[in-house]
Design an enzyme around this catalytic site. Structure first.
Site, short mmCIF file in Angstrom:
data_model
loop_
_atom_site.label_atom_id
_atom_site.label_comp_id
_atom_site.label_asym_id
_atom_site.label_seq_id
_atom_site.Cartn_x
_atom_site.Cartn_y
_atom_site.Cartn_z
N ARG A 64 28.87 0.46 55.16
CA ARG A 64 28.98 1.92 55.04
C ARG A 64 27.62 2.59 55.31
O ARG A 64 26.59 2.17 54.83
CB ARG A 64 29.46 2.27 53.63
CG ARG A 64 29.64 3.78 53.36
CD ARG A 64 28.45 4.39 52.67
NE ARG A 64 28.69 5.76 52.25
CZ ARG A 64 27.74 6.58 51.80
NH1 ARG A 64 26.51 6.16 51.69
NH2 ARG A 64 28.03 7.80 51.44
N SER A 107 17.65 4.20 43.89
CA SER A 107 18.52 4.77 44.92
C SER A 107 17.82 4.96 46.26
O SER A 107 18.41 5.52 47.17
CB SER A 107 19.03 6.12 44.44
OG SER A 107 17.93 6.93 44.07
N THR A 160 21.56 15.92 49.67
CA THR A 160 21.77 14.75 48.84
C THR A 160 23.18 14.83 48.27
O THR A 160 23.80 15.89 48.27
CB THR A 160 20.72 14.69 47.70
OG1 THR A 160 20.94 13.51 46.93
CG2 THR A 160 20.82 15.89 46.78
N GLY A 161 23.67 13.70 47.78
CA GLY A 161 25.00 13.71 47.20
C GLY A 161 25.97 12.90 48.03
O GLY A 161 25.57 11.98 48.76
N THR A 179 17.28 6.73 51.76
CA THR A 179 18.13 6.35 50.63
C THR A 179 18.62 4.91 50.76
O THR A 179 18.62 4.34 51.85
CB THR A 179 19.38 7.27 50.60
OG1 THR A 179 20.10 7.08 49.39
CG2 THR A 179 20.33 6.99 51.75
C1 SD4 Z 1 24.74 8.86 50.72
N1 SD4 Z 1 23.78 11.02 50.39
O1 SD4 Z 1 24.53 7.72 51.09
C2 SD4 Z 1 23.60 9.64 50.12
C3 SD4 Z 1 23.44 9.24 48.70
C4 SD4 Z 1 23.06 10.27 47.73
O2 SD4 Z 1 23.55 11.12 45.67
O3 SD4 Z 1 22.34 11.20 47.99
N2 SD4 Z 1 23.60 10.17 46.54
O4 SD4 Z 1 25.85 9.39 50.78
#
Ligand code: SD4
Length: 337
Positions: free
Chosen positions: A220, A90, A243-244, A210
């Site tokens: 995106r 990731s 995160t998220g 990320t």
């Molecule tokens: C995103 N926040 O691209 C990042 C991805 C992430 O858990 O943290 N995923 O939206």
């Protein structure tokens, strides 16, 4: 007025200002005889980061912090650990691709002077955080994206590499069989590294990097390269990272919100909880996603909170090197501060 108060008055700063400097007034008192000096002894370095893969990243960052180095150097070197690791699916090299099979990277960095650098939708460059730092330090801009970001990286000596590992390609091929876009909650190998640190000098910095949500639409960009969304640092107050689900973080300007809440006197923990509550309030009936926040204030206090169970974070200071589970909204419910 007691002698301590008189002494503070002599310094020409207020007690809250001293505490914002991360310095116990009594420490400063001890150190100062004649000349006004602020003790650095009271400042203990701290680094916090997201997810399990943040632990080795913290270890790397700690080498810099422990030896008295700058928080900025610590976070930049720390987050490069998962960026370079093909087994972390990731972040950086080995990241899962978008729905068309492209690995596109988002990354940003912020220093103690409020300088910021960012790259988004960057392809073919293994360590986007290094490019983000160069954008910050060597260009008149904050953010470069796509081909422009890649061209800039090439001009700085980076090489274009294929970042789609065999393992990631196989997972993409499998995903394409039903092509169902349903970002998963808390898949440990599918998240961003956000890292914020306080150094021995009392300075804060942060980095976030990320490959974004797997199977996202081509083009995106998430929250991770957006200053104020997934990362914000204000050296007078504190720093925060996210995160998220990036869309939810961008829409509530999460990291900036947390820092502003700390400025108003909230603890890092309270600030993270209020920022998660904001997301819950803005998304009634749709809570089937994850956001996790980390915060660190100028005094070295930390906070961690998420919507869902399973947000792992790492905290290092001179007294501990820990991996913990953050408290989460569905466990604690609403708290009023
Ligand atoms: C995103 N926040 O691209 C990042 C991805 C992430 O858990 O943290 N995923 O939206």
């Amino acid at each position: 007025m007691g002698s301590r108060r008189k002494f503070i008055k002599k310094l020409g700063v207020t007690l809250p200002a001293l505490s914002i400097l991360g310095v116990q007034a009594c420490e400063a008192e001890k150190e100062t005889k004649g000349a006004v000096s602020v003790s650095k002894k009271a400042i203990k370095p701290v680094v916090i980061s997201t997810w399990k893969f943040g632990f080795p990243a913290n270890e790397k960052a700690w080498e810099t912090l422990e030896s008295g180095g700058r928080a900025l150097d610590a976070v930049e070197s720390g987050v490069q650990v998962p960026e370079s690791d093909p087994n972390v699916s990731s972040v950086g090299y080995g990241g899962l691709p978008d729905r068309d099979g492209n690995v596109t990277l988002d990354s940003c960095i912020m220093d103690e002077s409020g300088n910021a650098g960012s790259v988004a939708f960057l392809q073919g460059i293994k360590n986007p955080i290094r490019v983000a730092r160069l954008v910050m330090e060597k260009t008149p801009h904050v953010m470069l994206v796509g081909k422009g970001a890649q061209d800039y990286a090439l001009s700085q000596g980076f090489k274009v590499e294929d970042l789609l590992t065999e393992k990631a390609r196989k997972r993409w091929e499998k995903w394409k069989t039903d092509a169902n876009y349903q970002p998963e909650i808390n898949v440990e190998d599918h998240d961003t590294i956000g890292m914020v640190a306080l150094d021995k000098n009392g300075d804060l910095s942060g980095a976030c990097t990320t490959s974004g949500l797997a199977w996202k639409m081509h083009g995106r960009v998430g929250d991770s390269p957006i200053i104020g969304a997934a990362l914000y640092v204000d050296n007078e107050v504190g720093a925060a990272t996210a995160t998220g689900k990036g869309e939810a973080v961008i829409k509530t300007v999460g990291a900036f919100l947390i820092v502003e809440l700390m400025r108003q006197g909230k603890s890092p923990q309270e600030a993270c909880e209020i920022a998660i509550q904001r997301i819950i309030d803005k998304n009634p009936g749709s809570k089937n996603f994850q956001v996790g926040y980390l915060a660190l204030n100028k005094q070295g206090e930390t906070g961690a909170y998420s919507i869902q169970k399973g947000f792992t974070y790492n905290e290092f200071n001179p007294d501990k090197k820990e991996q913990n589970q953050a408290e989460h909204y569905y466990e604690t419910g609403v708290r009023t501060y």
